[in-house]
Design a protein around this motif. Structure first.
Motif, mmCIF file in Angstrom:
data_model
loop_
_atom_site.group_PDB
_atom_site.id
_atom_site.type_symbol
_atom_site.label_atom_id
_atom_site.label_comp_id
_atom_site.label_asym_id
_atom_site.label_seq_id
_atom_site.Cartn_x
_atom_site.Cartn_y
_atom_site.Cartn_z
ATOM 1 N N TYR A 105 0.860 -0.865 0.171
ATOM 2 C CA TYR A 105 0.065 0.091 -0.163
ATOM 3 C C TYR A 105 0.587 1.331 0.499
ATOM 4 O O TYR A 105 0.806 2.166 -0.479
ATOM 5 N N ALA A 106 1.668 1.482 0.578
ATOM 6 C CA ALA A 106 3.104 2.903 0.630
ATOM 7 C C ALA A 106 3.468 2.562 -0.424
ATOM 8 O O ALA A 106 3.547 3.424 -1.180
ATOM 9 N N ARG A 107 3.899 1.835 -1.354
ATOM 10 C CA ARG A 107 3.710 1.871 -2.153
ATOM 11 C C ARG A 107 3.662 2.609 -3.030
ATOM 12 O O ARG A 107 4.145 3.318 -3.528
ATOM 13 N N ALA A 108 2.147 2.125 -3.781
ATOM 14 C CA ALA A 108 1.471 2.156 -4.265
ATOM 15 C C ALA A 108 0.808 3.492 -4.027
ATOM 16 O O ALA A 108 1.015 4.563 -5.251
ATOM 17 N N LYS A 109 1.059 4.090 -3.058
ATOM 18 C CA LYS A 109 0.578 5.373 -2.709
ATOM 19 C C LYS A 109 1.652 6.463 -3.387
ATOM 20 O O LYS A 109 0.764 7.662 -3.642
ATOM 21 N N ARG A 110 2.631 5.963 -3.307
ATOM 22 C CA ARG A 110 3.520 6.799 -3.872
ATOM 23 C C ARG A 110 4.120 6.547 -5.390
ATOM 24 O O ARG A 110 4.316 7.469 -6.018
ATOM 25 N N SER A 111 2.841 5.838 -5.808
ATOM 26 C CA SER A 111 2.931 6.027 -7.113
ATOM 27 C C SER A 111 1.290 6.820 -8.444
ATOM 28 O O SER A 111 1.175 5.826 -9.094
ATOM 29 N N ILE A 112 1.328 7.192 -7.692
ATOM 30 C CA ILE A 112 0.027 7.392 -7.861
ATOM 31 C C ILE A 112 0.580 7.917 -9.322
ATOM 32 O O ILE A 112 1.109 9.061 -9.350
ATOM 33 N N GLY A 113 -0.564 8.165 -10.235
ATOM 34 C CA GLY A 113 0.144 9.325 -11.754
ATOM 35 C C GLY A 113 0.386 8.260 -12.586
ATOM 36 O O GLY A 113 0.404 8.210 -13.779
ATOM 37 N N SER A 114 1.020 6.773 -11.877
ATOM 38 C CA SER A 114 2.006 5.907 -13.272
ATOM 39 C C SER A 114 1.509 4.209 -12.929
ATOM 40 O O SER A 114 0.399 3.962 -11.874
ATOM 41 N N ASN A 115 2.005 3.340 -13.967
ATOM 42 C CA ASN A 115 0.956 1.893 -13.446
ATOM 43 C C ASN A 115 1.529 1.657 -12.802
ATOM 44 O O ASN A 115 0.950 0.627 -12.481
ATOM 45 N N LYS A 116 2.814 1.480 -12.408
ATOM 46 C CA LYS A 116 3.196 0.762 -10.578
ATOM 47 C C LYS A 116 1.989 0.572 -9.985
ATOM 48 O O LYS A 116 2.608 -0.188 -9.534
ATOM 49 N N GLY A 117 1.671 1.452 -9.143
ATOM 50 C CA GLY A 117 0.837 1.294 -8.033
ATOM 51 C C GLY A 117 0.013 -0.309 -8.289
ATOM 52 O O GLY A 117 -0.279 -0.531 -7.391
ATOM 53 N N PHE A 118 -0.510 -0.419 -9.020
ATOM 54 C CA PHE A 118 -1.709 -1.559 -9.431
ATOM 55 C C PHE A 118 -0.914 -2.315 -9.100
ATOM 56 O O PHE A 118 -1.106 -3.314 -8.194
#
Length: 144
Positions: A105-118
């Motif tokens: 969740y923490a890594r995804a939260k920092r990836s808003i705007g890119s596809n990496k969050g998924f």
């Protein structure tokens, strides 16, 4: 109080599994759609994170008040598979699962705007779900 916490812990597991599945499926669909990870996707990931953390807190309380938990921790009980499951294997795997889900969740939260969050959600939540399912004491599962 102990029995109530035990029932809450058992039935909340259904919500944890459902929340993790919704988050994983949503993340996988978002990833395959090649869309950017948005704030609404982050909120959907909370459906897996919040019940998991709540379940962990209840489980932690149970570990210290249950006769199967910390008070059962001894050398001879390591030879008993049921005692070992409740005092060591189940708590350890659940802690690892909660850590992985939180990291995802923490890594995804920092990836808003890119596809990496998924990808962070479905990989970390997926591994966490596998760990949870592997160490649930199925013999004590509600309905058995």
């Amino acid at each position: 109080m102990y029995t109530g916490l035990q029932h809450l812990h058992s039935y909340l597991a259904y919500l944890v599994i459902a929340g993790l599945l919704v988050a994983i499926i949503g993340a996988f669909m978002g990833s395959s759609g090649n869309k950017p990870f948005t704030d609404s996707n982050r909120k959907m990931a909370l459906l897996g994170l919040i019940p998991t953390h709540l379940q962990w807190v209840i489980g932690l309380i149970l570990y210290f008040v249950s006769p199967l938990g910390m008070s059962n921790f001894s050398g001879p009980n390591m030879k008993d598979s049921v005692a070992r499951l409740y005092m060591l294997e189940h708590p350890l795997m659940m802690i690892l699962a909660v850590i992985l889900i939180t990291i995802g969740y923490a890594r995804a939260k920092r990836s808003i705007g890119s596809n990496k969050g998924f990808r962070n959600i479905y990989i970390f939540y997926g591994i966490g779900l596998i760990l949870i399912l592997a160490r649930i004491p199925w013999n004590a599962w509600p309905g058995n």
